[in-house]
Design a protein around this motif. Structure first.
Motif, PDB file in Angstrom:
ATOM      1  N   ASN A   1      45.028  15.301  78.701  1.00  0.00           N
ATOM      2  CA  ASN A   1      46.096  16.293  78.754  1.00  0.00           C
ATOM      3  C   ASN A   1      46.739  16.411  77.368  1.00  0.00           C
ATOM      4  OD1 ASN A   1      48.711  17.543  79.153  1.00  0.00           O
ATOM      5  ND2 ASN A   1      48.322  17.285  81.347  1.00  0.00           N
ATOM      6  N   GLU A   2      46.360  17.458  76.654  1.00  0.00           N
ATOM      7  CA  GLU A   2      46.845  17.629  75.284  1.00  0.00           C
ATOM      8  C   GLU A   2      48.359  17.775  75.220  1.00  0.00           C
ATOM      9  OE1 GLU A   2      44.678  20.446  72.884  1.00  0.00           O
ATOM     10  OE2 GLU A   2      42.797  19.878  73.861  1.00  0.00           O
ATOM     11  N   LEU A   3      48.949  18.456  76.193  1.00  0.00           N
ATOM     12  CA  LEU A   3      50.404  18.606  76.198  1.00  0.00           C
ATOM     13  C   LEU A   3      51.083  17.254  76.377  1.00  0.00           C
ATOM     14  CD1 LEU A   3      52.973  20.278  76.074  1.00  0.00           C
ATOM     15  CD2 LEU A   3      52.668  20.790  78.523  1.00  0.00           C
ATOM     16  N   LEU A   4      50.584  16.430  77.277  1.00  0.00           N
ATOM     17  CA  LEU A   4      51.153  15.093  77.463  1.00  0.00           C
ATOM     18  C   LEU A   4      51.071  14.296  76.161  1.00  0.00           C
ATOM     19  CD1 LEU A   4      52.357  12.788  79.125  1.00  0.00           C
ATOM     20  CD2 LEU A   4      50.026  12.239  79.873  1.00  0.00           C
ATOM     21  N   CYS A   5      49.962  14.383  75.482  1.00  0.00           N
ATOM     22  CA  CYS A   5      49.803  13.641  74.226  1.00  0.00           C
ATOM     23  C   CYS A   5      50.780  14.134  73.167  1.00  0.00           C
ATOM     24  CB  CYS A   5      48.365  13.740  73.737  1.00  0.00           C
ATOM     25  SG  CYS A   5      47.188  12.947  74.846  1.00  0.00           S
TER      26      CYS A   5
ATOM     27  N   PRO B   1      52.362   8.744  65.946  1.00  0.00           N
ATOM     28  CA  PRO B   1      51.089   9.383  66.275  1.00  0.00           C
ATOM     29  C   PRO B   1      50.540   8.836  67.590  1.00  0.00           C
ATOM     30  CG  PRO B   1      51.052   8.462  64.049  1.00  0.00           C
ATOM     31  CD  PRO B   1      52.302   7.986  64.712  1.00  0.00           C
ATOM     32  N   VAL B   2      49.832   9.673  68.314  1.00  0.00           N
ATOM     33  CA  VAL B   2      49.171   9.261  69.552  1.00  0.00           C
ATOM     34  C   VAL B   2      47.676   9.378  69.353  1.00  0.00           C
ATOM     35  CG1 VAL B   2      48.736   9.915  71.961  1.00  0.00           C
ATOM     36  CG2 VAL B   2      51.070   9.872  71.088  1.00  0.00           C
ATOM     37  N   LEU B   3      46.958   8.297  69.659  1.00  0.00           N
ATOM     38  CA  LEU B   3      45.496   8.324  69.693  1.00  0.00           C
ATOM     39  C   LEU B   3      45.103   8.448  71.151  1.00  0.00           C
ATOM     40  CD1 LEU B   3      44.547   5.576  67.076  1.00  0.00           C
ATOM     41  CD2 LEU B   3      44.691   8.057  66.776  1.00  0.00           C
ATOM     42  N   ALA B   4      44.483   9.573  71.500  1.00  0.00           N
ATOM     43  CA  ALA B   4      44.149   9.888  72.889  1.00  0.00           C
ATOM     44  C   ALA B   4      42.670   9.639  73.146  1.00  0.00           C
ATOM     45  CB  ALA B   4      44.495  11.340  73.189  1.00  0.00           C
ATOM     46  N   GLY B   5      42.404   8.671  74.004  1.00  0.00           N
ATOM     47  CA  GLY B   5      41.037   8.355  74.384  1.00  0.00           C
ATOM     48  C   GLY B   5      40.751   6.903  74.085  1.00  0.00           C
TER      49      GLY B   5
ATOM     50  N   VAL C   1      38.112  10.181  70.010  1.00  0.00           N
ATOM     51  CA  VAL C   1      39.545   9.916  70.101  1.00  0.00           C
ATOM     52  C   VAL C   1      40.247  11.021  69.316  1.00  0.00           C
ATOM     53  CG1 VAL C   1      41.398   8.319  69.479  1.00  0.00           C
ATOM     54  CG2 VAL C   1      39.215   7.432  70.312  1.00  0.00           C
ATOM     55  N   ARG C   2      41.220  11.652  69.946  1.00  0.00           N
ATOM     56  CA  ARG C   2      41.977  12.730  69.316  1.00  0.00           C
ATOM     57  C   ARG C   2      43.306  12.160  68.832  1.00  0.00           C
ATOM     58  NH1 ARG C   2      42.941  15.326  73.451  1.00  0.00           N
ATOM     59  NH2 ARG C   2      45.175  14.973  73.549  1.00  0.00           N
ATOM     60  N   ARG C   3      43.757  12.617  67.691  1.00  0.00           N
ATOM     61  CA  ARG C   3      45.029  12.158  67.125  1.00  0.00           C
ATOM     62  C   ARG C   3      46.046  13.294  67.201  1.00  0.00           C
ATOM     63  NH1 ARG C   3      46.296   7.951  63.235  1.00  0.00           N
ATOM     64  NH2 ARG C   3      48.296   8.379  62.267  1.00  0.00           N
TER      65      ARG C   3
END
Length: 144
Positions: free
Chosen positions: A62-66, A76-80, A117-119
């Motif tokens: 969920n890009e909005l949550l990140c 910064p958030v690393l997603a994944g 992993v998306r930042r």
């Protein structure tokens, strides 16, 4: 869930979200603020400064949550990875079976080379975020 949200809104003098998108946004904002409280508390308890938030599992999709989490935490958030638990299990089993022998650094290298992993960088908390934090703190008796 919408009924519980409406109940909490009534208790705190807020207008409850009426449409489904507003309910979803309320939930995402609440999660991001909960992550902020947890990250700050973890930093207080552990001592070292936290430089990045790792968001794994389904929420990482969920890009909005990140983005909301990055803004709320100011980090910064690393997603994944999305399947972090399963991947960790597989890596530990591979190590136990002797397929991977380099220890934790090797396991991390394998994970980094096989998973996206998306930042998300913080854009800065809005005044709405700060107001929500104040309400949440007051309601829960916490320092956000």
């Amino acid at each position: 869930m919408p009924a519980r949200i409406a109940e909490v809104c009534a208790e705190t003098g807020q207008e409850p979200p009426r449409e489904r998108p507003a309910v979803v946004r309320c939930i995402l904002d609440s999660l991001a603020l909960a992550y902020r409280r947890t990250v700050r508390r973890a930093a207080e308890l552990s001592g070292p400064e936290i430089e990045v938030v790792h968001l794994v599992g389904g929420g990482a999709r969920n890009e909005l949550l990140c983005r909301l989490t990055a803004d709320a935490c100011g980090l910064p958030v690393l997603a994944g990875p999305v399947e972090a638990a399963a991947l960790g299990n597989a890596l530990v089993q591979a190590r136990a079976a002797g397929v991977l022998t380099g220890g934790l650094p090797e396991l991390r290298t394998v994970l980094r080379s096989t998973q996206e992993v998306r930042r998300d960088e913080p854009a800065g908390a809005s005044s709405g975020t700060e107001a929500a934090l104040t309400r949440a703190a007051r309601r829960a008796g916490l320092d956000c």
